[in-house]
Design a protein around this motif. Structure first.
Motif, mmCIF file in Angstrom:
data_model
loop_
_atom_site.group_PDB
_atom_site.id
_atom_site.type_symbol
_atom_site.label_atom_id
_atom_site.label_comp_id
_atom_site.label_asym_id
_atom_site.label_seq_id
_atom_site.Cartn_x
_atom_site.Cartn_y
_atom_site.Cartn_z
ATOM 1 N N ASN A 81 -23.773 48.972 34.629
ATOM 2 C CA ASN A 81 -22.837 49.923 34.034
ATOM 3 C C ASN A 81 -21.424 49.770 34.570
ATOM 4 O O ASN A 81 -20.557 50.600 34.293
ATOM 5 N N ARG A 82 -21.183 48.731 35.350
ATOM 6 C CA ARG A 82 -19.877 48.564 35.976
ATOM 7 C C ARG A 82 -19.159 47.327 35.425
ATOM 8 O O ARG A 82 -19.783 46.320 35.101
ATOM 9 N N LEU A 83 -17.846 47.454 35.325
ATOM 10 C CA LEU A 83 -17.012 46.335 34.891
ATOM 11 C C LEU A 83 -16.277 45.753 36.091
ATOM 12 O O LEU A 83 -15.712 46.482 36.903
ATOM 13 N N HIS A 84 -16.290 44.434 36.193
ATOM 14 C CA HIS A 84 -15.600 43.745 37.274
ATOM 15 C C HIS A 84 -14.515 42.865 36.654
ATOM 16 O O HIS A 84 -14.796 42.040 35.776
ATOM 17 N N GLU A 85 -13.281 43.036 37.120
ATOM 18 C CA GLU A 85 -12.174 42.269 36.555
ATOM 19 C C GLU A 85 -12.322 40.796 36.890
ATOM 20 O O GLU A 85 -12.658 40.415 38.010
ATOM 21 N N LEU A 86 -12.054 39.961 35.878
ATOM 22 C CA LEU A 86 -12.168 38.524 36.053
ATOM 23 C C LEU A 86 -10.944 37.967 36.786
ATOM 24 O O LEU A 86 -9.852 38.533 36.720
ATOM 25 N N ARG A 87 -11.154 36.860 37.480
ATOM 26 C CA ARG A 87 -10.020 36.151 38.066
ATOM 27 C C ARG A 87 -9.197 35.523 36.944
ATOM 28 O O ARG A 87 -9.686 35.295 35.841
ATOM 29 N N GLU A 88 -7.942 35.216 37.254
ATOM 30 C CA GLU A 88 -7.044 34.680 36.239
ATOM 31 C C GLU A 88 -7.586 33.392 35.635
ATOM 32 O O GLU A 88 -7.453 33.146 34.438
ATOM 33 N N ARG A 89 -8.227 32.560 36.454
ATOM 34 C CA ARG A 89 -8.791 31.319 35.928
ATOM 35 C C ARG A 89 -9.896 31.610 34.913
ATOM 36 O O ARG A 89 -10.002 30.924 33.889
#
Length: 254
Positions: A76-84
């Motif tokens: 249920n959690r969102l993790h921000e992606l790295r720019e790459r």
């Protein structure tokens, strides 16, 4: 049922204290052409930039082909992606801006080849062949070795479209692609977009070209002050709108 290509649920975006998007709900199915219309400052371009994470949303959910834009979901959690990782996702989304942003020191052919070679690690011979095919597709096969300064604005924009197509995207975004062009150059660019639509490309188009939206669009979305005022079949929304604000806008642009 197939997963929509774009799904926005309550999308919000603000710059400082200014809330530009105030809860956008919108679905674009595969193969559809969605045309966003509205006055300047209504949030159309900001929403378009959110779709490929050039702008981060501040609230709500936004997904492309079932994947959260700029994030990965774990439970249920969102993790921000790295720019790459974000850049990798952007490979599947082509974007054409108002300004052409071509590399001035490269020919039309080299501009179209650049991303597949540099980003996609495609062999130069393969990229060159594909780029030549794309230039032919947009009616510029005979301009392959011309530099941007040797091309008209309409020709430069068609090279920009070919460049966006070079990465073989599954979604194309157009941010007022004809607004910087002289009127007599608009038709050639719109013809290329018509053909893309006929070929089944999913497209989200910010435009003031009402005729194009009525003719090619599967959905017309009228936005104002950061909200969707009205959406539906372009033949209805643009001919017999339900909302007074839509009617007022159309009375000034038709």
């Amino acid at each position: 049922m197939s997963t929509p290509m774009v799904r926005a649920q309550g999308v919000r975006k603000h710059f400082g204290r200014l809330e530009v998007l105030k809860g956008i709900d919108l679905t674009v199915e595969r193969g559809q052409v969605c045309c966003l219309l509205g006055p300047s400052g209504s949030g159309k371009s900001t929403f378009l930039r959110c779709i490929n994470h050039l702008e981060k949303v501040d609230g709500g959910k936004l997904a492309v082909d079932g994947e959260p834009v700029g994030y990965r979901q774990h439970g249920n959690r969102l993790h921000e992606l790295r720019e790459r990782e974000v850049a990798e996702h952007r490979r599947d989304i082509g974007m054409v801006f108002q300004r052409f942003n071509l590399f001035p020191h490269m020919t039309a052919l080299e501009n179209v080849m650049e991303a597949p070679v540099r980003v996609g690690a495609v062999a130069r011979s393969t990229a060159r062949e594909h780029a030549q095919s794309l230039l032919e597709q947009v009616g510029l096969a005979d301009r392959a070795r011309h530099y941007p300064a040797q091309l008209s604005g309409g020709q430069q924009q068609r090279v920009a479209i070919a460049r966006a197509l070079a990465m073989k995207p599954k979604l194309m975004l157009f941010d007022e692609p004809t607004s910087a062009l002289d009127p007599e150059l608009v038709g050639d660019v719109l013809d290329v977009m018509r053909q893309l639509a006929a070929d089944g490309m999913t497209m989200v188009v910010v435009t003031h070209e009402i005729g194009f939206a009525r003719e090619v669009g599967d959905t017309a979305v009228f936005m104002d002050e950061g909200i969707v005022v009205e959406a539906g079949d372009p033949r209805r929304v643009l001919v017999d709108p339900e909302q007074d604000r839509t009617r007022a806008f159309l009375s000034k642009v038709l």
